[in-house]
Design a protein around this motif. Sequence first.
Motif, PDB file in Angstrom:
ATOM      1  N   LYS A 266       0.832  -1.211   0.000  1.00 32.22           N
ATOM      2  CA  LYS A 266       0.000   0.000   0.000  1.00 32.22           C
ATOM      3  C   LYS A 266       0.861   1.254   0.000  1.00 32.22           C
ATOM      4  O   LYS A 266       0.584   2.214  -0.712  1.00 32.22           O
ATOM      5  N   GLN A 267       1.918   1.248   0.827  1.00 34.87           N
ATOM      6  CA  GLN A 267       2.787   2.419   0.900  1.00 34.87           C
ATOM      7  C   GLN A 267       3.507   2.666  -0.419  1.00 34.87           C
ATOM      8  O   GLN A 267       3.663   3.809  -0.839  1.00 34.87           O
ATOM      9  N   LEU A 268       3.944   1.608  -1.074  1.00 37.67           N
ATOM     10  CA  LEU A 268       4.619   1.770  -2.365  1.00 37.67           C
ATOM     11  C   LEU A 268       3.662   2.357  -3.407  1.00 37.67           C
ATOM     12  O   LEU A 268       4.039   3.233  -4.189  1.00 37.67           O
ATOM     13  N   LYS A 269       2.420   1.895  -3.400  1.00 42.02           N
ATOM     14  CA  LYS A 269       1.428   2.410  -4.354  1.00 42.02           C
ATOM     15  C   LYS A 269       1.056   3.858  -4.058  1.00 42.02           C
ATOM     16  O   LYS A 269       0.680   4.599  -4.952  1.00 42.02           O
ATOM     17  N   ARG A 270       1.177   4.251  -2.794  1.00 39.52           N
ATOM     18  CA  ARG A 270       0.792   5.597  -2.370  1.00 39.52           C
ATOM     19  C   ARG A 270       1.855   6.648  -2.690  1.00 39.52           C
ATOM     20  O   ARG A 270       1.570   7.840  -2.685  1.00 39.52           O
ATOM     21  N   CYS A 271       3.089   6.230  -2.943  1.00 41.37           N
ATOM     22  CA  CYS A 271       4.170   7.194  -3.194  1.00 41.37           C
ATOM     23  C   CYS A 271       3.848   8.039  -4.418  1.00 41.37           C
ATOM     24  O   CYS A 271       3.405   7.534  -5.442  1.00 41.37           O
ATOM     25  N   GLU A 272       4.075   9.322  -4.274  1.00 43.20           N
ATOM     26  CA  GLU A 272       3.825  10.242  -5.379  1.00 43.20           C
ATOM     27  C   GLU A 272       4.741  11.453  -5.250  1.00 43.20           C
ATOM     28  O   GLU A 272       5.361  11.679  -4.218  1.00 43.20           O
ATOM     29  N   TYR A 273       4.794  12.205  -6.332  1.00 46.58           N
ATOM     30  CA  TYR A 273       5.570  13.441  -6.306  1.00 46.58           C
ATOM     31  C   TYR A 273       4.727  14.559  -5.725  1.00 46.58           C
ATOM     32  O   TYR A 273       3.534  14.670  -6.006  1.00 46.58           O
ATOM     33  N   VAL A 274       5.348  15.366  -4.901  1.00 49.25           N
ATOM     34  CA  VAL A 274       4.735  16.591  -4.404  1.00 49.25           C
ATOM     35  C   VAL A 274       5.705  17.727  -4.678  1.00 49.25           C
ATOM     36  O   VAL A 274       6.906  17.512  -4.816  1.00 49.25           O
ATOM     37  N   TYR A 275       5.174  18.900  -4.780  1.00 51.91           N
ATOM     38  CA  TYR A 275       6.012  20.069  -5.013  1.00 51.91           C
ATOM     39  C   TYR A 275       6.007  20.931  -3.771  1.00 51.91           C
ATOM     40  O   TYR A 275       4.961  21.200  -3.189  1.00 51.91           O
ATOM     41  N   LYS A 276       7.175  21.336  -3.370  1.00 58.74           N
ATOM     42  CA  LYS A 276       7.331  22.104  -2.147  1.00 58.74           C
ATOM     43  C   LYS A 276       8.112  23.373  -2.478  1.00 58.74           C
ATOM     44  O   LYS A 276       9.123  23.324  -3.173  1.00 58.74           O
ATOM     45  N   ALA A 277       7.643  24.492  -1.959  1.00 56.64           N
ATOM     46  CA  ALA A 277       8.352  25.753  -2.183  1.00 56.64           C
ATOM     47  C   ALA A 277       9.638  25.759  -1.374  1.00 56.64           C
ATOM     48  O   ALA A 277       9.673  25.361  -0.221  1.00 56.64           O
TER      49      ALA A 277
ATOM     50  N   ASN B   6      -1.873  12.718   2.844  1.00 57.07           N
ATOM     51  CA  ASN B   6      -2.957  12.839   3.827  1.00 57.07           C
ATOM     52  C   ASN B   6      -2.541  12.339   5.209  1.00 57.07           C
ATOM     53  O   ASN B   6      -3.314  11.691   5.910  1.00 57.07           O
ATOM     54  N   GLY B   7      -1.298  12.593   5.590  1.00 52.89           N
ATOM     55  CA  GLY B   7      -0.814  12.239   6.918  1.00 52.89           C
ATOM     56  C   GLY B   7      -0.488  10.771   7.127  1.00 52.89           C
ATOM     57  O   GLY B   7      -0.226  10.341   8.241  1.00 52.89           O
ATOM     58  N   GLN B   8      -0.496   9.967   6.057  1.00 51.49           N
ATOM     59  CA  GLN B   8      -0.210   8.541   6.198  1.00 51.49           C
ATOM     60  C   GLN B   8       1.299   8.296   6.234  1.00 51.49           C
ATOM     61  O   GLN B   8       2.090   9.109   5.781  1.00 51.49           O
ATOM     62  N   ASN B   9       1.689   7.151   6.756  1.00 52.90           N
ATOM     63  CA  ASN B   9       3.083   6.803   6.945  1.00 52.90           C
ATOM     64  C   ASN B   9       3.688   6.207   5.673  1.00 52.90           C
ATOM     65  O   ASN B   9       2.998   5.527   4.924  1.00 52.90           O
TER      66      ASN B   9
END
Length: 181
Positions: free
Chosen positions: A121-132, A150-153
């Motif tokens: 589940k964690q591997l499938k949840r990994c995604e790119y986010v952009y941070k300033a 969404n605060g998940q580990n």
Amino acid sequence: ILAVDTAPITSDMQLEAEIASHATRLRKHISRNAVLVSIIEANYGGWVQSSRIAHLLENHGPALHVTCDKKQENRRPGIYTTWEIKERMRHELQRMLRENRICLFSEVASTRVGDVVELAKQLKRCEYVYKASTTSATVERKRMITGKVNGQNDDMAIALMLLSYWSAHFINVNGKCATRL
């Protein structure tokens, strides 16, 4: 993958117990004399925590510890996961998965039912986010990979990425990236 474990650690006694339990389960599948190679993330506890974990592992047989220190006199166990390294880790894991170089042992040692499912589940949840990211003159957007949506580990996914990246690196440099405490 021989073992998968997660645990929220709140005390030194709990840390010691978790590492002892994990090492004991690992040793059921491998020789007591086999060398364990640890890849300890040092982002939060720093070198002090990494050294403590390394020492606890050594109580359960021979061990080597991956380090990012390049100078021989500074070789402390532990690595940092910067966003650049996380991207390299993601790339290496994807390559290894495509080449079927990662597989689960038929009797994965885990203290919690569902840890293997949680890893998936964690591997499938990994995604790119952009941070300033602000520097003195400009504001830039940095692309980062995370599973903390969404605060998940994402600890287990990061652990597998650490394993895939650093084990390949460790092997490629013929052991020069590990140190015996």
